[in-house]
Scaffold this active site. Sequence first.
Site, mmCIF file in Angstrom:
data_model
loop_
_atom_site.group_PDB
_atom_site.id
_atom_site.type_symbol
_atom_site.label_atom_id
_atom_site.label_comp_id
_atom_site.label_asym_id
_atom_site.label_seq_id
_atom_site.Cartn_x
_atom_site.Cartn_y
_atom_site.Cartn_z
ATOM 1 N N ARG A 41 13.356 29.810 -4.804
ATOM 2 C CA ARG A 41 14.129 29.496 -6.004
ATOM 3 C C ARG A 41 14.423 28.002 -6.128
ATOM 4 O O ARG A 41 14.468 27.471 -7.239
ATOM 5 C CB ARG A 41 15.428 30.300 -6.019
ATOM 6 N N LYS A 198 14.718 55.831 -5.980
ATOM 7 C CA LYS A 198 15.429 56.786 -6.835
ATOM 8 C C LYS A 198 15.015 56.701 -8.308
ATOM 9 O O LYS A 198 14.923 55.619 -8.873
ATOM 10 C CB LYS A 198 16.934 56.537 -6.738
ATOM 11 N N GLY A 351 12.347 42.300 -5.840
ATOM 12 C CA GLY A 351 12.268 41.768 -4.480
ATOM 13 C C GLY A 351 11.215 42.418 -3.600
ATOM 14 O O GLY A 351 10.432 41.729 -2.934
ATOM 15 N N GLY A 374 17.194 41.827 -11.322
ATOM 16 C CA GLY A 374 17.931 42.600 -12.326
ATOM 17 C C GLY A 374 17.523 42.262 -13.740
ATOM 18 O O GLY A 374 17.396 43.143 -14.600
#
Length: 397
Positions: A41, A198, A351, A374
């Site tokens: 980053r 999930k 990630g 996100g």
Amino acid sequence: MNIIRFSDLCAQGKAQGKRVFIRADLNVPLNDAGEITEDTRVRASVPAIEMALQAGAAVMVTSHLGRPTEGEFKPADSLAPVAKRLSELLGREVPLVANWVDGVQVAAGQVVLLENCRVNVGEKKNKPELAQKMAKLCDIFVNDAFGTAHRAEGTTYGIAQFAPIACAGPLLSAEIDAITKALAAPARPLAAIVAGSKVSTKLTILQSLAKNVDQLIVGGGIANTFMLAAGLKIGKSLAEADLVGEAKAVIEAMAARGAEVPIPTDVVTAKTFAADAPATVKKASEVEDDDMILDIGPETAAKLAAQLKQAGTIVWNGPVGVFEFDQFAGGTRTIAAAIAESPAFSIAGGGDTLAAIAKYGIEDKVGYISTGGGAFLEVLEGKTLPAFEILQQRANG
């Protein structure tokens, strides 16, 4: 997407002598000694800073780091390790400035790093008083932090409302271009790989993509839930039995459009979840009650790879198996190789996906690697990100 681009302002000479405030994403992992363990980053933030310096601007850069408590600065919250790494990358000293909200001394051709913005009271809740103070520090606000584009905070949204000019930096611009290319106007067929443990965490993404993609490849625990929906036994594999109805609805929505969710025909199983667990390849219809499915099988992987090589656009979020254990990495390795070899435009994010890309050394073979976790997921979900929204508003006057 109509936005003002910082690169255009620089090319037009409009940044010369101006005070430029860059919101970067410098939220890097640190070890116990306070040293940066992975600097992607920080390196990704350099082009915007160099662009501003070369344009003759007085440059201020800030970012959040970790989860500090507002109004309570602690040494662990400091951007000092980032200032050190930025100094190395830019080949010049980058001073770190604390308590900067009420004023910053920086001359044209200089760059300073403003201490952790999330320590400022009102940052997280985007308090107008803070946003207006920050906006007074600059002539041009540059958002170059895609990783926080899904949050409406003081340095990602509020300052953009009040700054004289609000624009997108090169990193954010590249994200917008890649997302537009992959989702708004994709070359067909459009294939999406959505994997993870999930269904519940990615259900809205699956539902959104089901309306648009030609192939929806599911992997990991998500695939197990879809196998249940297809009437297959999955033994003691990770799955969400209460979401079988939703999985069936996604399969049916795809089928109604002549698209498909490919269900694995073979799988790799183990009796335990362990790095040394023996792996067994078997037909998807022959999973035993005490089996755990930890990867797609070679037959399934080969079929999916063939489809990906025929795709026009590929969106990739998540490895399809437990790729951290080599005996359950075959599916993800095959998928990664297919994406690398495909002529399709590919965009990857998340990630675990980035870890898989690094493991198989295909960084230069993926069309665009997103820097946001996100934020990337919310784009796949069909949401308009706050940072995009405010930059469009400002560009449209």
